[in-house]
Design a protein around this motif. Structure first.
Motif, PDB file in Angstrom:
ATOM      1  N   ALA A  40       0.841  -1.200   0.000  1.00 37.09           N
ATOM      2  CA  ALA A  40       0.000   0.000   0.000  1.00 37.09           C
ATOM      3  C   ALA A  40       0.874   1.247   0.000  1.00 37.09           C
ATOM      4  N   ASP A  41       0.251   2.386  -0.203  1.00 42.87           N
ATOM      5  CA  ASP A  41       0.962   3.664  -0.216  1.00 42.87           C
ATOM      6  C   ASP A  41       1.718   3.911   1.088  1.00 42.87           C
ATOM      7  N   ASN A  42       1.198   3.387   2.197  1.00 41.18           N
ATOM      8  CA  ASN A  42       1.852   3.589   3.492  1.00 41.18           C
ATOM      9  C   ASN A  42       2.963   2.564   3.755  1.00 41.18           C
ATOM     10  N   GLY A  43       3.242   1.701   2.776  1.00 44.02           N
ATOM     11  CA  GLY A  43       4.320   0.722   2.908  1.00 44.02           C
ATOM     12  C   GLY A  43       3.888  -0.602   3.504  1.00 44.02           C
ATOM     13  N   GLN A  44       2.642  -0.715   3.934  1.00 47.27           N
ATOM     14  CA  GLN A  44       2.140  -1.943   4.521  1.00 47.27           C
ATOM     15  C   GLN A  44       1.818  -2.955   3.424  1.00 47.27           C
ATOM     16  N   ARG A  45       2.094  -4.236   3.695  1.00 47.52           N
ATOM     17  CA  ARG A  45       1.706  -5.305   2.779  1.00 47.52           C
ATOM     18  C   ARG A  45       0.221  -5.573   2.931  1.00 47.52           C
TER      19      ARG A  45
END
Length: 152
Positions: A40-45
């Motif tokens: 995701a944009d926030n770096g979360q998978r």
């Protein structure tokens, strides 16, 4: 038609159709699902049911079994569709084939002949996976195997 669209519509169905099988007389029922992993944009998978995917996506394939009889050993096998490149499995005890299921072994023990000669097989060469579910494992009557692959 773009590759994204073509892979998205045809790819999920093509992956699910031959995904896994168990010995016909084993009394084992298999279910399967395909998920796509994205960042995701926030770096979360994020993992979501696969409706469409594109080249380079990580695909998570899930095989669940339900055995009619506790304690019976059985085998689960799964071809790797040509559109995918195998990465890893949740059960490291799998055998692999790099020749369409004719011969089985472990990565590191199998060799493959290609246009450059003979070489050690790598995970990218895997065409089929096979797991031996031991009586103790099957004693639970149900279980789950996941494996991941990259869309080619």
């Amino acid at each position: 038609m773009t590759n994204f669209f073509r892979i998205g519509l045809c790819g999920v169905a093509a992956i699910l159709a031959p995904l896994a099988s168990a010995h016909a007389n084993s009394g084992v029922k298999l279910s399967r699902a395909v998920y796509v992993e994205r960042v995701a944009d926030n770096g979360q998978r994020e993992i979501a049911p696969a409706r469409q995917f594109r080249k380079g996506d990580t695909v998570i394939l899930l095989v669940e079994w339900n055995s009619a009889r506790a304690g019976d050993a059985f085998t689960v096998s799964s071809p790797i569709p040509p559109s995918l490149s195998f990465k890893r499995s949740s059960l490291r005890t799998q055998s692999v084939s790099v020749d369409g299921g004719r011969n089985w072994g472990l990565i590191g023990n199998l060799r493959i002949r290609d246009e450059f000669g003979e070489r050690m097989a790598t995970v990218e060469d895997v065409t089929h996976l096979r797991w031996q579910i031991a009586p103790g494992d099957a004693g639970q009557k149900n279980g789950r195997i996941t494996y991941s692959a990259i869309v080619r």
